[in-house]
Design an enzyme around this catalytic site. Structure first.
Site, short mmCIF file in Angstrom:
data_model
loop_
_atom_site.label_atom_id
_atom_site.label_comp_id
_atom_site.label_asym_id
_atom_site.label_seq_id
_atom_site.Cartn_x
_atom_site.Cartn_y
_atom_site.Cartn_z
CG ASP A 89 -1.77 -1.07 1.17
OD1 ASP A 89 -2.54 -1.43 0.11
OD2 ASP A 89 -2.36 -1.56 2.13
NE ARG A 90 2.76 2.59 -5.06
CZ ARG A 90 2.45 1.11 -5.83
NH1 ARG A 90 2.40 0.04 -4.95
NH2 ARG A 90 2.12 1.02 -6.79
#
Length: 212
Positions: A189-190
């Site tokens: 999710d970065r």
């Protein structure tokens, strides 16, 4: 598919404070060793960024040829764009893009020329055709065709056919002495893991986690 929609999750690992070493080169050694062992193409390839007199940055891929606790070594034609820019401004940035392992290492430092003895030792260890290519190419200078380049290469091959190829006076190495090194590990999710080492006045290193 639009390139704006191209994405994937990074799930190969994490980087925590417990993974850090007192000296960043020791962690770099671990990561480089893992990259080599993984079999990814050109694990020693790094982007070298320099800046010209007008402040215009430029980048190119160069192979790392040595490293120790003092810095990182690469070699080049001393008439090349990067060498000329480093002569005027020794500040430099290196980047190791180990995409297949979801890892990056970013290095900021200053480049220093190596001695003739150091240059000679490495030059004589290179394959003969690589030595000849150094003599044949005026790196970064315009040339009208590949055929002309190959002609120059074969001329050098004939010239040095029966004798040792000497170190060109226009060829040599640089050692990049770092003052900042960042390790980046991709996260889901970065939410990437990033740690930055900064050199202190007493030659110790401090670390801090950076937000992704």
């Amino acid at each position: 598919m639009s390139i704006a929609d191209m994405r994937r999750q990074y799930r190969q690992g994490h980087l925590t404070h417990d993974d850090l070493t007192a000296h960043p080169i020791d962690l770099f050694k671990q990561w480089l060793g893992a990259a080599i062992d993984s079999g990814i193409p050109d694990p020693t390839a790094m982007t070298v960024a320099t800046v010209d007199a007008d402040g215009q940055p430029s980048q190119r891929i160069v192979l790392l040829k040595d490293y120790d606790h003092e810095g990182f070594v690469f070699y080049t034609n001393l008439g090349s764009r990067k060498a000329k820019e480093l002569a005027d401004n020794p500040r430099i940035s290196l980047h190791f893009p180990w995409f297949f392992m979801e890892r990056q290492v970013r290095i900021c430092g200053r480049a220093e020329r190596l001695s003739t003895a150091q240059n000679t030792k490495y030059f004589l260890s290179r394959p003969k055709d690589s030595q000849l290519a150094a003599w044949a190419s005026q790196q970064s200078q315009p040339i009208s065709s590949r055929e002309l380049l190959m002609t120059q290469f074969h001329q050098m091959k004939e010239k040095f056919a029966k004798k040792e190829i000497p170190l060109p006076d226009f060829w040599g190495g640089f050692k990049v002495r770092p003052h900042q090194i960042e390790f980046w590990q991709g996260g889901e999710d970065r939410l990437h893991d990033r740690y930055e080492y900064t050199l202190q006045g007493d030659n110790s290193w401090t670390t801090q986690r950076l937000m992704p």
